[in-house]
Design an enzyme around this catalytic site. Structure first.
Site, mmCIF file in Angstrom:
data_model
loop_
_atom_site.group_PDB
_atom_site.id
_atom_site.type_symbol
_atom_site.label_atom_id
_atom_site.label_comp_id
_atom_site.label_asym_id
_atom_site.label_seq_id
_atom_site.Cartn_x
_atom_site.Cartn_y
_atom_site.Cartn_z
ATOM 1 N N HIS A 237 0.820 -1.214 0.000
ATOM 2 C CA HIS A 237 0.000 0.000 0.000
ATOM 3 C C HIS A 237 0.858 1.270 0.000
ATOM 4 C CE1 HIS A 237 -3.331 2.613 1.789
ATOM 5 N NE2 HIS A 237 -3.884 2.084 0.719
ATOM 6 N N LYS A 239 3.347 4.385 -1.210
ATOM 7 C CA LYS A 239 3.468 5.311 -2.341
ATOM 8 C C LYS A 239 4.803 6.032 -2.173
ATOM 9 C CE LYS A 239 -1.175 4.885 -1.680
ATOM 10 N NZ LYS A 239 -1.806 4.302 -0.479
ATOM 11 N N ASP A 244 17.095 9.812 -8.588
ATOM 12 C CA ASP A 244 18.541 10.010 -8.467
ATOM 13 C C ASP A 244 19.053 9.859 -7.038
ATOM 14 O OD1 ASP A 244 18.706 10.439 -11.180
ATOM 15 O OD2 ASP A 244 18.768 12.626 -11.040
ATOM 16 N N HIS A 417 -8.738 11.497 1.248
ATOM 17 C CA HIS A 417 -7.859 10.335 1.277
ATOM 18 C C HIS A 417 -6.559 10.606 2.030
ATOM 19 C CE1 HIS A 417 -5.581 6.975 -0.921
ATOM 20 N NE2 HIS A 417 -6.606 6.373 -0.354
ATOM 21 N N LYS A 419 -3.983 10.899 4.882
ATOM 22 C CA LYS A 419 -3.806 10.193 6.159
ATOM 23 C C LYS A 419 -2.824 11.004 7.004
ATOM 24 C CE LYS A 419 -3.920 6.851 2.649
ATOM 25 N NZ LYS A 419 -5.246 6.381 2.624
ATOM 26 N N ASP A 424 -0.569 19.514 18.494
ATOM 27 C CA ASP A 424 -0.164 20.807 19.067
ATOM 28 C C ASP A 424 0.603 21.671 18.079
ATOM 29 O OD1 ASP A 424 -1.294 19.764 21.382
ATOM 30 O OD2 ASP A 424 0.640 19.160 22.229
#
Length: 499
Positions: A237, A239, A244, A417, A419, A424
């Protein structure tokens, strides 16, 4: 003649009765056998009871489902390789590498940050690294075109890991940039989840990329034969984009243009955020992506490191970040413990955004503890999601949240979507992991814990923009919903440990 017919009927009935009796006996033998196995595996009580309920209530099919996906079974050969890679990861990003050779030397002055750093280092093998620079993006089209331009500028390597890759719009600009990079001799590797990107794998794009010289692999292929050696619903899952060895991207966005993705799902466009990084945090992200590639291809690590340009990058900024890779066979409950510790560090305000809210009970209690000590806690979730079961399961927790004094905001601008957690305006969590059981226990995720007021404040401002486009859930109105809805929500919650 009639007598013979009656005897035949009687014999047939007896055979049916015997078959049913044998079937019942076999069913209960399966229930007992799987029950013993579940007890010996020692899952969380809610998970154990949910599985026992399913196996007992659904003869044979329940047992089959448990054997296929009831345990976090990993191919033994893959698990051994993961252990070896993780040991190398710990050596590469241990405290003596990122904090310096002096015993007790640390990059953090804040005691809370030091505790989080130690927790992540001990449980996940990854300590915080200082000297990073970041850019936070909340416009997907801008992100896609920026990645495409940086791929066009790549000199040595492009490594990408994604759960979903889709055709259409600005995502095609990234594909074309990768083709051009491969043709001019840049080493390009794409690792895409086999199930998450199933429509893309059936398209002509993978073949076209390979024809241009791009190495393209499917992560965690599923199939009947593979199900005998490991769970087939364990998914990659993550991404990650690394260019380089000096630039990295991560966040919630899949490689899709939301204008062309799941347009018939009835939830609006997907709303994501990504962060672009330079500095020492690039190396652990690159190492995570390279380890994933190694597990699927068996390529020598030395070759991968050299071709991807992996190295410990020099400081270019002032931000402290901790990269936490997680998943079955890697970190146990390391991500869960980091989330709880982060929540427990809140003193004034905590805001959480997630598309799927099906929390572990310990996370629910951590949020309740925060409000109990006077912290302002807000949760932002989409008004509509693409999974009916996840939607009703999430709604079953709203009573608990509202009863604890937690504000629930229903985002109406699309499928939120992103997350994230901010604490604080001083610390933050940002990455690919949802606030649900699947991300905590079944998916391979990567999460940034950022110890910087600048980043946390900027992310908190983004969260506040989501709140402005949301409707706050009214406790009195919520209490008046139909009994049928309550029942559906509670039924979904009963099996939520299996999600």
């Amino acid at each position: 003649m009639a007598h013979e017919t009656d005897e035949a009927v009687a014999r047939g009935a007896a055979l049916v009765l015997n078959a049913v009796s044998i079937g019942v006996v076999i069913h209960w033998m399966l229930v007992v056998g799987i029950g013993v196995r579940v007890i010996n595996k020692r899952p969380q009580p809610g998970v154990a009871l949910a599985w026992l309920f399913l196996v007992a209530l659904v003869p044979y099919a329940g047992a089959l489902i448990y054997l296929l996906i009831g345990e976090r079974r990993i191919d033994p050969a893959r698990e051994r390789e993961m252990i070896t890679l993780h040991r190398g990861y710990r050596r590469l990003f241990g405290p003596e590498k990122v904090h310096g050779p002096v015993e007790g030397e640390a990059i953090h002055e804040d005691p809370t940050t030091r505790r989080l750093d130690a927790l992540g280092g001990n449980l996940a093998g990854s300590h915080a690294v200082g000297g990073n620079a970041y850019q936070l993006f909340d416009n997907t089209e801008t992100v896609l075109h920026r990645i495409a331009s940086e791929v066009d500028a790549a000199k040595t390597s492009v490594v990408m890991v994604f759960y979903i890759w889709g055709e259409g719009g600005a995502a095609d600009a990234v594909t074309e940039a990768i083709v051009r990079a491969a043709k001019r001799g840049v080493s390009c590797r794409l690792l895409i989840d086999a199930l998450g990107a199933r429509p893309w794998w059936r398209s002509r794009v993978p073949s076209r990329l390979r024809a241009a010289g791009v190495e393209v692999r499917a992560a965690l292929p599923a199939g009947l034969i593979r199900s005998f050696v490991g769970r087939t619903d364990l998914r990659l899952h993550r991404k990650i984009v690394v260019i380089d060895g000096t630039i990295a991207w991560t966040g919630s966005m899949n490689m899709v243009d939301p204008r062309y993705f799941k347009t018939d799902a009835g939830v609006g466009e997907w709303i994501d955020a990504m962060v672009r990084l330079e500095g020492p945090a690039v190396a652990p992200l690159a190492a995570t992506a390279i380890a994933d590639w190694r597990l699927e291809t068996g390529e020598p690590v030395v070759k991968l490191v050299q071709s991807a340009g992996l190295h410990l990058n020099a400081p270019v900024g002032t931000v402290d970040m901790q990269v936490i890779p997680s998943g079955p066979g890697i970190s146990g409950d390391g991500l869960l413990q980091m989330m709880i510790a982060l929540i427990d560090s809140a003193r004034e305000r905590l805001v959480l955004t997630t598309p799927y809210f099906v929390p572990d009970v310990s996370l629910l209690r951590a949020l309740a503890r925060a409000t109990g000590r006077g912290v302002e806690v807000g949760i932002v979730v989409p008004e509509r999601v693409d999974s009916v079961l996840a939607r009703y399961a999430a709604r079953s927790y709203y009573d608990d949240l509202l009863g604890s004094g937690i504000a629930v905001h229903l985002y109406r601008g699309g499928l939120l979507h992103t997350k994230s957690i901010t604490i604080d305006r001083a610390r933050a969590m940002f990455g690919t992991a949802n606030f649900d059981m699947r991300s905590l226990w079944l998916n391979y995720e990567v999460t940034l814990f950022v110890y910087d007021a600048g980043f946390a404040g900027e992310l908190a401002d983004l969260q506040d923009s989501y709140i402005r486009d949301s409707d706050r859930l009214d406790p009195e109105r919520w209490a008046r919903r139909r009994p049928s809805e309550r029942f559906t929500e509670n039924a979904a919650r009963l099996i939520s440990p299996l999600l």
